[in-house]
Motif scaffolding. Structure first.
Motif, PDB file in Angstrom:
ATOM      1  N   ASP A   4       0.813  -1.216   0.000  1.00 28.96           N
ATOM      2  CA  ASP A   4       0.000   0.000   0.000  1.00 28.96           C
ATOM      3  C   ASP A   4       0.848   1.269   0.000  1.00 28.96           C
ATOM      4  N   ARG A   5       1.816   1.315  -0.911  1.00 29.89           N
ATOM      5  CA  ARG A   5       2.642   2.507  -1.078  1.00 29.89           C
ATOM      6  C   ARG A   5       2.794   2.783  -2.575  1.00 29.89           C
ATOM      7  N   PRO A   6       2.683   4.034  -2.983  1.00 27.88           N
ATOM      8  CA  PRO A   6       2.750   4.342  -4.418  1.00 27.88           C
ATOM      9  C   PRO A   6       4.130   4.139  -5.021  1.00 27.88           C
ATOM     10  N   ASN A   7       5.176   4.077  -4.179  1.00 26.84           N
ATOM     11  CA  ASN A   7       6.530   3.920  -4.714  1.00 26.84           C
ATOM     12  C   ASN A   7       7.007   2.475  -4.713  1.00 26.84           C
ATOM     13  N   LEU A   8       6.057   1.539  -4.648  1.00 27.61           N
ATOM     14  CA  LEU A   8       6.383   0.127  -4.787  1.00 27.61           C
ATOM     15  C   LEU A   8       6.513  -0.242  -6.263  1.00 27.61           C
ATOM     16  N   LEU A   9       7.411  -1.182  -6.542  1.00 29.17           N
ATOM     17  CA  LEU A   9       7.470  -1.855  -7.837  1.00 29.17           C
ATOM     18  C   LEU A   9       7.303  -3.344  -7.573  1.00 29.17           C
ATOM     19  N   VAL A  10       6.401  -3.992  -8.291  1.00 26.47           N
ATOM     20  CA  VAL A  10       6.225  -5.434  -8.169  1.00 26.47           C
ATOM     21  C   VAL A  10       7.062  -6.111  -9.251  1.00 26.47           C
ATOM     22  N   LYS A  11       7.927  -7.031  -8.826  1.00 28.60           N
ATOM     23  CA  LYS A  11       8.823  -7.710  -9.763  1.00 28.60           C
ATOM     24  C   LYS A  11       8.135  -8.922 -10.373  1.00 28.60           C
ATOM     25  N   ILE A  12       8.145  -8.977 -11.704  1.00 32.15           N
ATOM     26  CA  ILE A  12       7.553 -10.083 -12.454  1.00 32.15           C
ATOM     27  C   ILE A  12       8.600 -10.597 -13.439  1.00 32.15           C
TER      28      ILE A  12
END
Length: 370
Positions: A135-143
């Motif tokens: 729940d943070r806008p500066n997250l990146l989800v690694k795929i």
């Protein structure tokens, strides 16, 4: 203290410096915040190996693990809680950077379960869970950039979730990633998502190519073969950058940019030098150009802070010589497609193995906490 001048010069040359490491003590001690101030670090990447090491070596998690155990948390629930808590706290450390750079930097990455690397729907579901939980806008989800990962990347971006595409080894696969990125933005626009809120990087792995190719060159043993050692990885990355540049010139991209989209920047990953005969900063000094990220282990960061040099742009305009390197390898019987296929397979296997290690570490900790 003022910023380290060598790392500041690297940053000023257009390279966003990210740390390839994260643990709770790094955050709670204030060292991560000091790296931002003194070492020009503007982001962090994580993976299952990093988390497994942190949980196995540190006492910082003992109280929380005991509480999770007391509450009957499953291994998967505990992993989600432990890792996302660290990532959320790191996101908060980097929030001023995120705000100052308009969301370009100040990013923290967390990876979907690597066991889902060949499961499109499962990857999308995992990415959504991580996005909601941190729940943070500066997250990146690694795929991961597997065949099944590419459509997942598009679907996740279409939902307005920022993505770090990982495990890219070949230029052809990178072109597929770029297409998946553009497709995802187009779908997001159709869904009414504000494109300016979406950010993405594409993690192109560097040093592992040299490790594999150099072993093959040593086996050949000729003067011509040995002269090519340590050249494949930089050549491969520079050709990937040419693919990145070509996207910027397309009407497809310009239309998205006009609607507020941000470019998916190349991220140089696996930039720690494995061969002690090579300069320990070669994958930093050799990949300097604008609009890229270099995520590096702590030892490589310290090495550059101590003796790294920036000698201008070392990427742009070097595609022809880079092609010549790969052509020379082919003439020696080293098949680029064969090497890449092996690295992609091993990359997924290593991350799955690391996830198993993480699962085992957490299982033992939960049992101990009972």
């Amino acid at each position: 203290m003022s910023a380290n001048p060598r790392l500041a010069a690297l940053s000023e040359a257009g390279v966003s410096i990210w740390l390839d490491d994260l643990n709770r003590e790094l955050i709670s001690s204030g060292r991560l915040a000091r790296l931002v101030e003194e070492y020009s670090v503007v982001g962090v990447t994580t993976n299952p190996t990093i988390f497994a090491t942190a949980l196995a070596d540190g006492e910082a998690y003992a109280d929380q693990v005991a509480e999770l155990s007391k509450n009957g948390a499953s291994v998967d629930e505990a992993i989600l809680t432990l890792t996302t808590d660290d990532v959320r706290d790191a996101c908060d450390v980097f929030m001023p950077v995120y705000e100052a750079t308009g969301g370009v930097d100040g990013r923290v990455s967390i990876e979907v379960d690597p066991g889902l690397a060949h499961d499109t729907a499962g990857t999308v579901e995992s990415a959504e869970l991580l996005w909601r939980t941190v729940d943070r806008p500066n997250l990146l989800v690694k795929i991961p950039a597997t065949d099944e990962g590419l459509p997942a990347i598009s679907q996740v971006l279409a939902k307005g979730i920022s993505v770090n595409v990982t495990l890219i080894f070949s230029v052809d696969r990178y072109r597929g990633v770029l297409n998946a990125f553009l497709t995802g933005l187009e779908q997001a626009r159709e869904h009414g998502v504000d494109l300016s809120t979406i950010h993405s990087v594409a993690s192109f792995f560097v040093s592992r190519l040299d490790t594999d190719v150099d072993a093959r060159l040593d086996a050949i043993g000729s003067e011509e073969a040995l002269a090519l050692k340590g050249k494949a990885a930089l050549a491969n990355a520079r050709l990937a950058h040419r693919a990145f540049e070509s996207v910027r010139d397309t009407p497809r991209w310009r239309t998205l940019a006009d609607d507020g989209a941000h470019l998916q920047r190349p991220l140089w990953a696996s930039t720690g030098v494995k061969d002690p005969d090579y300069p320990d900063t070669m994958y930093l000094t050799g990949l300097v150009t604008e609009d890229v990220v270099n995520t590096m282990p702590a030892a490589t960061l310290e090495a550059f802070a101590d003796h790294g040099e920036v000698a201008g742009d070392t990427v742009t305009g070097r595609a022809e010589e880079s092609e010549a390197v790969l052509d020379d390898l082919e003439r020696l019987g080293i098949s680029y497609p064969e090497v890449i296929a092996k690295l992609e397979r091993e990359g997924v296997e290593k991350f799955v193995g690391s996830w198993g290690e993480l699962t085992g570490t957490v299982q033992r900790a939960l049992e101990k906490g009972e």
